[in-house]
Design an enzyme around this catalytic site. Sequence first.
Site: not given
Ligand SMILES: [Zn+2]
Length: 340
Positions: A8, A71, A283, A10
Site C-alpha cells: 500500500h 495519490r 501507506e 501512493h
Molecule cells: Zn491509501
Amino acid sequence: MSLIIDCHGHYTTAPAAHTAWREAQMAAFKAGEAAPPYPAISDDDIRETLEANQIRLIKERGADMTIFSPRASAMAPHLGDERVASQWARVNNDLIARCVALYPEIFVGVCMLPQSPAADMQGSIAELQRCVDMGFVGCNLNPDPGGGHFQHPPLTDRFWYPFYEKMVELDVPAMIHVSGSCNPGLHATGAYYIAADIIAFMQLIEGDLFRDFPNLRFIIPHGGGAVPYHWGRYRGLADMLKKPDLQSHLMDNVFFDTCVYHQPGVDLLAKVIDSKNILFGSEMVGAVRGIDPETGHYFDDTKRYVDALPITPEQKHAIFEGNARRVFARLDAKLRERGR
Ligand SMILES: [Zn+2]
C-alpha cells in the site's frame, strides 16, 4: 529471507507539473473548454520525487518493494464528468507506469479507476484492462465515488458485477479505497477512510458476493478500519443475519493491511485476524507523516510493529511476502520470472 513487500503506497509526491495540470483540467472543464495538453515530465523529475521520498524511506526502513498507485486523496472521481475522470485516471496511471519502468525492482503498479459517480463500470473495465496490459497487478476500487455521501449501491450489488467479472478474468485484486472527502463532516484520512473500510466490510457481511465470485480478492486497507477491534460485533452480526461464520463467509477473499500506526493496534490486528489474511502495508508517504514522540519513530514505519509481533517466522513471512504474492497473483508471476 522474506522479500518485504509493502502492499500500500501512493505517489503522493508526484511532480508539481502533474498537479498543476489537474488544476488546469478542472478550470477548463468549468469554462467548457478542452483541457490543455498534459505537460512534459522528465524521467529526472520522477526520479527526484521518488528518490527523496518513497525510495529513501523504503531503504531506510528495510523494505524491498512497494505496490504503488496514484495519490488516493486526489483521485476525486466526483470532479468534472466521466470524460474528466477518465482523462485524469489515464494520466495518473501512465505516471505510475513510468515509475515502475524506472524502478522495476522497487515498484509494481496498481491503477486508479475513472469512477465518475453517474457512470457505470464500463470505463473502469477498459482502464483496468489497459493498465494490466501495461503490467499492473491490481486496482484501487472506490466504494463511494461521490466523495463522502455513500450514494452508490453496496459492493455486493449487481452494479459492480461486470467489473468483478473483469477482475476475475484478469486475476487481479482490488484494494477498497475511497478518495478525498467533499463532506465537511468527514475528515478524509481520519474519518472517511476508516469509515469506508468498516462500511465495505459490513456490506460484504450482509451479502453473499463470494458465493458468486469465489476467486475475487479485496484488501481492506488501514488495518481493516476498526473491524478487527470490533470483531466480536461483526461475528455476532453475521450470526444474527444467519450468515456463515466470518472465516468461511469472507476470509478466503478479504485481507487487511498493516497500516495501523502504533504497536498496540498491530498487536490486536495480529491477535484477532489470521496471519494468512494480513498483508504488510504502510501507506507511505501518506496519511500520517510525523514522528511519534512516544517512540521516536515515524508513525507510518509499520515494519517495526510487524517485526515486534510475537508470531512465528512462517507467519511473518506470510505477512511480509507470501500473502501479497497470493493476493497479487500477477506480482507473484513477475517475481518468479525474476527467479524470486
Ligand atoms: Zn491509501
